[in-house]
Design a protein around this motif. Structure first.
Motif, PDB file in Angstrom:
ATOM      1  N   ASP A 189       1.778  11.376   3.384  1.00  0.00           N
ATOM      2  CA  ASP A 189       2.399  10.575   2.567  1.00  0.00           C
ATOM      3  C   ASP A 189       3.800  10.989   2.742  1.00  0.00           C
TER       4      ASP A 189
ATOM      5  N   MET B 169       0.942  -1.145   0.090  1.00  0.00           N
ATOM      6  CA  MET B 169       0.078  -0.016  -0.120  1.00  0.00           C
ATOM      7  C   MET B 169       0.660   1.154  -0.049  1.00  0.00           C
ATOM      8  N   ARG B 170       0.292   2.419  -0.408  1.00  0.00           N
ATOM      9  CA  ARG B 170       0.840   3.666  -0.368  1.00  0.00           C
ATOM     10  C   ARG B 170       0.949   4.197   1.014  1.00  0.00           C
ATOM     11  N   LEU B 171       2.001   4.949   1.432  1.00  0.00           N
ATOM     12  CA  LEU B 171       2.311   5.402   2.794  1.00  0.00           C
ATOM     13  C   LEU B 171       1.057   6.367   2.844  1.00  0.00           C
ATOM     14  N   ASN B 172       0.381   6.133   4.070  1.00  0.00           N
ATOM     15  CA  ASN B 172      -0.872   7.064   4.382  1.00  0.00           C
ATOM     16  C   ASN B 172      -0.984   7.120   5.877  1.00  0.00           C
ATOM     17  N   SER B 173      -0.371   7.997   6.857  1.00  0.00           N
ATOM     18  CA  SER B 173      -0.697   7.888   8.085  1.00  0.00           C
ATOM     19  C   SER B 173      -0.852   9.080   8.721  1.00  0.00           C
TER      20      SER B 173
ATOM     21  N   TYR C  90       8.592   2.309   0.206  1.00  0.00           N
ATOM     22  CA  TYR C  90       7.224   3.504   0.153  1.00  0.00           C
ATOM     23  C   TYR C  90       7.425   4.470  -0.798  1.00  0.00           C
TER      24      TYR C  90
ATOM     25  N   THR D  48       2.351   2.949   9.407  1.00  0.00           N
ATOM     26  CA  THR D  48       2.717   3.553   8.095  1.00  0.00           C
ATOM     27  C   THR D  48       1.535   3.572   7.173  1.00  0.00           C
ATOM     28  N   VAL D  49       0.559   2.890   7.298  1.00  0.00           N
ATOM     29  CA  VAL D  49      -0.793   2.925   6.591  1.00  0.00           C
ATOM     30  C   VAL D  49      -1.914   2.865   7.448  1.00  0.00           C
TER      31      VAL D  49
ATOM     32  N   GLU E 245      -0.900  -1.077   7.978  1.00  0.00           N
ATOM     33  CA  GLU E 245       0.406  -1.689   7.678  1.00  0.00           C
ATOM     34  C   GLU E 245       1.210  -0.906   8.857  1.00  0.00           C
TER      35      GLU E 245
END
Length: 382
Positions: free
Chosen positions: A133, A1-5, A159, A371-372, A14
């Motif tokens: 991100d 998955m793409r970084l999103n936090s 990432y 991270t996600v 994640e």
């Protein structure tokens, strides 16, 4: 998955989980003594002061690096507990990423100004700040952790290839003169004043230094605890770097450094706090949130150690829990009263063993870097 936090409570997908493999020794030097302190009154008497870790003859040389070997049994049990945490997270359908392990052959990290033994990437929350991100590697506050984020580079690179931003804050020289001791009289009453800071040809004065665990992430808002000039400089940097993307709020002197065992956002509108005094330090908007006050920890909840085993972490370390989502939290199974309080407030508690959290200075939040998560740049403070 793409970084999103963006926060610590929306559904976790994640996470990076730290490693204690080949953790052989830790070092007590000026950077360690300036960092370790219990914060806020109410927890004194659970462990000795820093000065008690040195005998009379060595106290005058306290600023000189002092190495302390870690007991293998405690380390083996720590590793066992971390692996148990990985299994539980995976059972909750969370992808668990692991850093590279520390090489078993002893090595030191060295700069022109100092040297220190390398420590493994255990408390991965401390030296990295994930904002949406973007990966931001923060300037370390402990010399032995100077290159700790290097163990995370394969994960960060993945990432990055998926589109994440990746930034490293300025790296400090970390001479004795780099550390601002003025927090002694206000934020951390039992911290030790450096006895004899040594001049260095590499002195530049107080530098940018802060840990990611000084920060509380709430969607588009970042709350930063500041207790000295090092933190203030770091907040200056964050404000300029994040301008237009995040709102940065300064929170002064709540603790000497980390806040994730002091104030924990469990869901939008609900905080878990160490004591009611915490609310006096928070931004006005957060003072309107519902509050769950932690029960005072009982010393019997923790393993007892010999006098030569320094105990860096506060007895409130079990507030350092990990939220799986807005209703589910990972909590130390030894902390029965905290579990009861959370369940009474309609949280689902997943109990998990972590025996030596005070000895190794980290709880479930410290050991992880989310991270996600599904949350976004929400406005929780309006």
């Amino acid at each position: 998955m793409r970084l999103n936090s963006y926060d610590d409570f929306s559904p976790l997908k994640e996470v990076i989980l730290g490693s204690a493999v080949n953790y052989v020794e830790r070092i007590h030097d000026l950077s360690f003594d300036m960092f370790i302190s219990d914060n806020l009154t109410g927890a004194r008497g659970y462990y000795a002061s820093i000065t008690d870790w040195y005998d009379g003859s060595s106290r005058a040389k306290r600023n000189e690096p002092h190495r302390l070997a870690l007991k293998k049994r405690f380390l083996d049990e720590l590793i066992e507990d971390i692996e148990g945490m990985a299994e539980v997270l995976e059972s909750l359908s969370i992808k668990v990423l692991r850093p590279m392990s520390l090489d078993p052959r002893p090595k030191d990290v060295a700069t022109p100004a100092w040297s220190a033994p390398i420590t493994p990437p255990l408390n991965v929350r401390d030296n990295t700040l994930i904002l949406g991100d973007e990966i931001i590697e923060t300037p370390p506050t402990l010399r032995a952790r100077y290159f700790e984020t290097h163990f995370l580079k394969p994960i960060f690179m993945e990432y990055f290839t998926q589109g994440a931003r990746w930034t490293t804050m300025p790296r400090p020289m970390m001479t004795d003169a780099s550390f601002d001791p003025r927090n002694i009289d206000n934020a951390a009453p039992n911290i030790e004043v450096p006895l004899d800071p040594q001049a260095s040809p590499y002195d530049v004065g107080p530098e940018i230094m802060i840990d990611g665990a000084n920060c509380l992430r709430l969607g588009r808002d970042l709350i930063v605890n500041i207790s000295n000039a090092n933190h203030a400089l770091a907040c200056d940097w964050l404000e300029r770097h994040l301008d237009g993307r995040f709102r940065v709020h300064r929170m002064h002197k709540l603790t000497q450094s980390h806040i994730d065992s002091v104030v924990i956002p469990l869901r939008p509108g609900t905080l878990l706090v160490r004591s009611e005094k915490v609310m006096e330090f928070l931004p006005e908007q957060l003072r309107r949130w519902d509050v769950i006050v932690s029960p005072v920890p009982d010393v019997s909840d923790y393993p007892q150690y010999d006098n030569d085993d320094p105990i860096p972490a506060s007895p409130y370390i079990d507030l350092n829990l990990l939220s799986i989502d807005e209703n589910t939290v990972l909590v130390n199974d030894a902390c029965k009263t905290l579990i009861q309080v959370l369940e009474e407030n309609r949280f689902t508690v997943v109990p998990l063993r972590h025996r030596h959290r005070r000895l190794f200075g980290g709880g479930f939040h410290c050991f992880t870097l989310d991270t996600v998560r599904t949350g976004g740049a929400e406005d929780y403070l309006s």
